[in-house]
Design an enzyme around this catalytic site. Sequence first.
Site, PDB file in Angstrom:
ATOM      1  N   THR A 175     -20.524  20.035  11.699  1.00  0.00           N
ATOM      2  CA  THR A 175     -20.573  19.134  10.548  1.00  0.00           C
ATOM      3  C   THR A 175     -19.506  18.043  10.648  1.00  0.00           C
ATOM      4  O   THR A 175     -19.585  17.047   9.941  1.00  0.00           O
ATOM      5  CB  THR A 175     -20.434  19.922   9.233  1.00  0.00           C
ATOM      6  OG1 THR A 175     -19.295  20.786   9.301  1.00  0.00           O
ATOM      7  CG2 THR A 175     -21.680  20.768   9.000  1.00  0.00           C
ATOM      8  N   GLU A 192     -25.689  31.616  16.460  1.00  0.00           N
ATOM      9  CA  GLU A 192     -25.394  32.027  15.089  1.00  0.00           C
ATOM     10  C   GLU A 192     -26.618  32.362  14.233  1.00  0.00           C
ATOM     11  O   GLU A 192     -26.574  33.313  13.442  1.00  0.00           O
ATOM     12  CB  GLU A 192     -24.574  30.930  14.389  1.00  0.00           C
ATOM     13  CG  GLU A 192     -23.184  30.766  14.947  1.00  0.00           C
ATOM     14  CD  GLU A 192     -22.501  29.525  14.396  1.00  0.00           C
ATOM     15  OE1 GLU A 192     -21.448  29.677  13.761  1.00  0.00           O
ATOM     16  OE2 GLU A 192     -23.016  28.413  14.610  1.00  0.00           O
ATOM     17  N   PHE A 220     -16.676  35.158  19.062  1.00  0.00           N
ATOM     18  CA  PHE A 220     -17.317  35.188  17.741  1.00  0.00           C
ATOM     19  C   PHE A 220     -16.657  34.259  16.732  1.00  0.00           C
ATOM     20  O   PHE A 220     -16.845  34.406  15.527  1.00  0.00           O
ATOM     21  CB  PHE A 220     -17.343  36.612  17.177  1.00  0.00           C
ATOM     22  CG  PHE A 220     -17.875  37.644  18.120  1.00  0.00           C
ATOM     23  CD1 PHE A 220     -19.183  37.558  18.597  1.00  0.00           C
ATOM     24  CD2 PHE A 220     -17.090  38.688  18.555  1.00  0.00           C
ATOM     25  CE1 PHE A 220     -19.686  38.500  19.473  1.00  0.00           C
ATOM     26  CE2 PHE A 220     -17.578  39.633  19.444  1.00  0.00           C
ATOM     27  CZ  PHE A 220     -18.877  39.548  19.907  1.00  0.00           C
ATOM     28  N   GLN A 247     -11.780  29.757  22.820  1.00  0.00           N
ATOM     29  CA  GLN A 247     -13.021  28.997  22.703  1.00  0.00           C
ATOM     30  C   GLN A 247     -12.788  27.498  22.688  1.00  0.00           C
ATOM     31  O   GLN A 247     -13.752  26.727  22.693  1.00  0.00           O
ATOM     32  CB  GLN A 247     -13.750  29.395  21.404  1.00  0.00           C
ATOM     33  CG  GLN A 247     -14.249  30.823  21.374  1.00  0.00           C
ATOM     34  CD  GLN A 247     -14.787  31.212  20.016  1.00  0.00           C
ATOM     35  OE1 GLN A 247     -14.335  32.176  19.413  1.00  0.00           O
ATOM     36  NE2 GLN A 247     -15.767  30.488  19.500  1.00  0.00           N
ATOM     37  N   ARG A 272     -19.905  24.613   4.878  1.00  0.00           N
ATOM     38  CA  ARG A 272     -21.075  25.197   5.537  1.00  0.00           C
ATOM     39  C   ARG A 272     -21.744  26.220   4.621  1.00  0.00           C
ATOM     40  O   ARG A 272     -22.977  26.306   4.576  1.00  0.00           O
ATOM     41  CB  ARG A 272     -20.646  25.831   6.860  1.00  0.00           C
ATOM     42  CG  ARG A 272     -21.725  26.548   7.636  1.00  0.00           C
ATOM     43  CD  ARG A 272     -22.739  25.628   8.279  1.00  0.00           C
ATOM     44  NE  ARG A 272     -22.297  25.002   9.500  1.00  0.00           N
ATOM     45  CZ  ARG A 272     -23.106  24.600  10.490  1.00  0.00           C
ATOM     46  NH1 ARG A 272     -24.410  24.796  10.414  1.00  0.00           N
ATOM     47  NH2 ARG A 272     -22.634  23.978  11.556  1.00  0.00           N
TER      48      ARG A 272
END
Length: 788
Positions: free
Chosen positions: A464, A734, A250, A219, A332
């Site tokens: 973030t 998500e 994922f 990814q 998070r």
Amino acid sequence: MRKLTTQHLEQTAPSQVVGKSIPHESAAKQVAGEAQFIDDYNLPSGCLHAAVITSQIAKGKVLAQQLDSLQQHPDVVAVIRCQDIPGHQDIGPIFKGDPLLSENEISYFNQPIALILAHSQQLAWQIAHQANQDLVQYQSADRLALSQQDIRDLSQPNATVRPSHCMGEKIDDAQLKRSELQLSGEQEIGGQEHFYLEGQVSLAQPTEDGGIMLYTSSQHPSEVQKLVAEVLGIAFHQVTVDMRRMGGGFGGKETQAAQWACLASLAAWHCNKPVKMRLPRSIDMAVTGKRHPFYNRYQLGLNADGVIESTKLEVNGLCGHSPDLSDAIVDRAMFHSDNAYSLGAAEVVGNRLKTDTVSHTAFRGFGGPQGMILIEQAMQDIAIATSQDALDVRYKNLYRDGHATTHYGMPVEQHQDLHNLIKQLEKNADYRARRRQIDQWNNSNSLIKKGLALSPVKFGISFTAKHLNQAGALLHVYTDGSVQLNHGGTEMGQGLHTKVQQIVAQTLGIPFSYVLITSTRTDKVPNTSPTAASSGSDLNGMAAHNAAKEIKQRLLEFAQQHYQVAEEQIAIEQGQVKLAEQTISWAELVQQAYMQRVPLSATGFYKTPKIWYDREQAQGRPFFYFALGASVSEVSIDTLSGEMSLDRVDILHDVGTSLNPAIDIGQIEGAFIQGLGWLTNEELVWDKQGKLLSNSPANYKIPTIGDYPEQMNITLFDQANPEHSIYRSKAVGEPPFMLAISAWCAIYDAVASISQHQLPAQLDSPATSERILMACQKQYEYMEARYE
């Protein structure tokens, strides 16, 4: 039965490409078996195969090893160890702690300590397996920290991988006690295996200039490029990473794909031959990180009506042996520990606990689900403490006028939209009537109990880490009018390339089929961010849109000058160019522009606006916007066996103006089922020696068609994103994962019905049949004690 509602689909104009349910760009090829994944590539001449020798203890030291003897093995081409690494030996993505190979200190069971190269994959892994058993001796540590029970005492030395962090204001017991009602609770939340269909795999080829051409299922190609270059001690430009498609990611291939890419590249560099490395499923599950297990606690001060006045939350992530991405993941969880509710005066503390296991990593939701489920349990507990329906408790605590700022200082600007969404779902799902029916059922049936719950989702969209919120794209228009695009996002089955293809076609005014998106490559678009944080379409779609706008503007300016028409007299639609009273084809315009030396290639760039966050002050706007949603789940449980069935699910989810309704609904459906697996039947089990026991499909249960709801209704909330996102869409990767929390809450509701909702359900996740049965037993014990 599945009902998929896309009520706005027919409103799409014929000339539009964005907003249409165009099939996934690789769907036909994948169904036919023609879509190539890395394991399908023809092997280069002389290709070697790599396997890892892994530790057989979870923590300790290597006392002795006889790996030199493997050099005499007739099938072994080479043995590569830590001392053979020319550059960096630690590949920690942000913080150090992840050695590529470790021959001395052992930090988790199956940690790679050496690399074996052979002429076939089967031989390489057979030799590695035998070496695991025979050629290495260890000294094990006396004590292992594998679970929450092992590490409750945070004062232990080295008990955390990163320092604790706090958001909000300090809340003491005295402040909580000022409220009429005080409530507390705790929960243990299990991790989750990514279980991507395509395992970790890389194919590395040496180049003539001493570099590496690498094909890898990742990814984050740019991070792989960086780490491979650092491991080999060469410049970044000598490494090219190519990624066409993944068979699922994922989050499990955001950082964790890098180790195998680096090892394959290291072997190719040493042997000057191509090297392929593919992990067998049992090894893949043992040596890669999972979703973080968490242990959470809450304390609330409430008024008599169940409205939160003050809050003290603690989220504890079990991170494994190293930091990996745990700092951001626990952050998070802290950001999303409010979910959709005003916490009043709030203190949220996050701890990053160290365990003697593989380092846990990113997983869809990135810590958000583990934070969100805490406040959703609290809503269920408040409902019992105040004798209310849990939905009414939720309504009273939603963000609202005068209470619309998070504990980290960000305004919740769409709080009324969320309230409206929940109201619409309540009506569509006939929640109140079904609640009455379920209450009647439970009063009449002692064996099978039913539960019903509606839970919302408010999920922040953006990385973030501010610097990651950027993307680039490279667009070429060829002289026949065909268009090729390369962008920094990776396709893992989620439909990113399809959506970006639609965006480019819409922006240029040409048919979808005119646009081709090629492999994600580090030599075309550099310094890319990972495809994660649900931002793939937001970032890369806007970058591609900006590149297309630049090309289109050049063509419009050329057409104005060449045909002597005003800009407002020019329109490009469906590949036809209207020039006042004249019409030519798109290809003709492109050809004419080329002959007049108009550049037909452009780069596009995008950076997310408005976002900022001061972590030291724990204040800011870390998210561009919130994605919203809600779901209603109805379950039945067998109180004698703990068996659960999901009877019906109703979902209303906010994707803004949908780029592709069919893909968005598929993402919502898949995310819900994956979330259901996390909360009900996917259970990670380590033995006392730190070895993962749930390391195959035989002993790790993901949801199957038998777990699918008997009835599933999915509807898109038809409202444009108020923020200026790409075509006013919203992220969908998500946020719908957390819609499955309603299923866990419904199980809680069914269990608590045994005591007629007098005793909160003590139900950790995953809510397996065993845990449901134990929770039911506690309800019965309570009732027996009460009526003795």
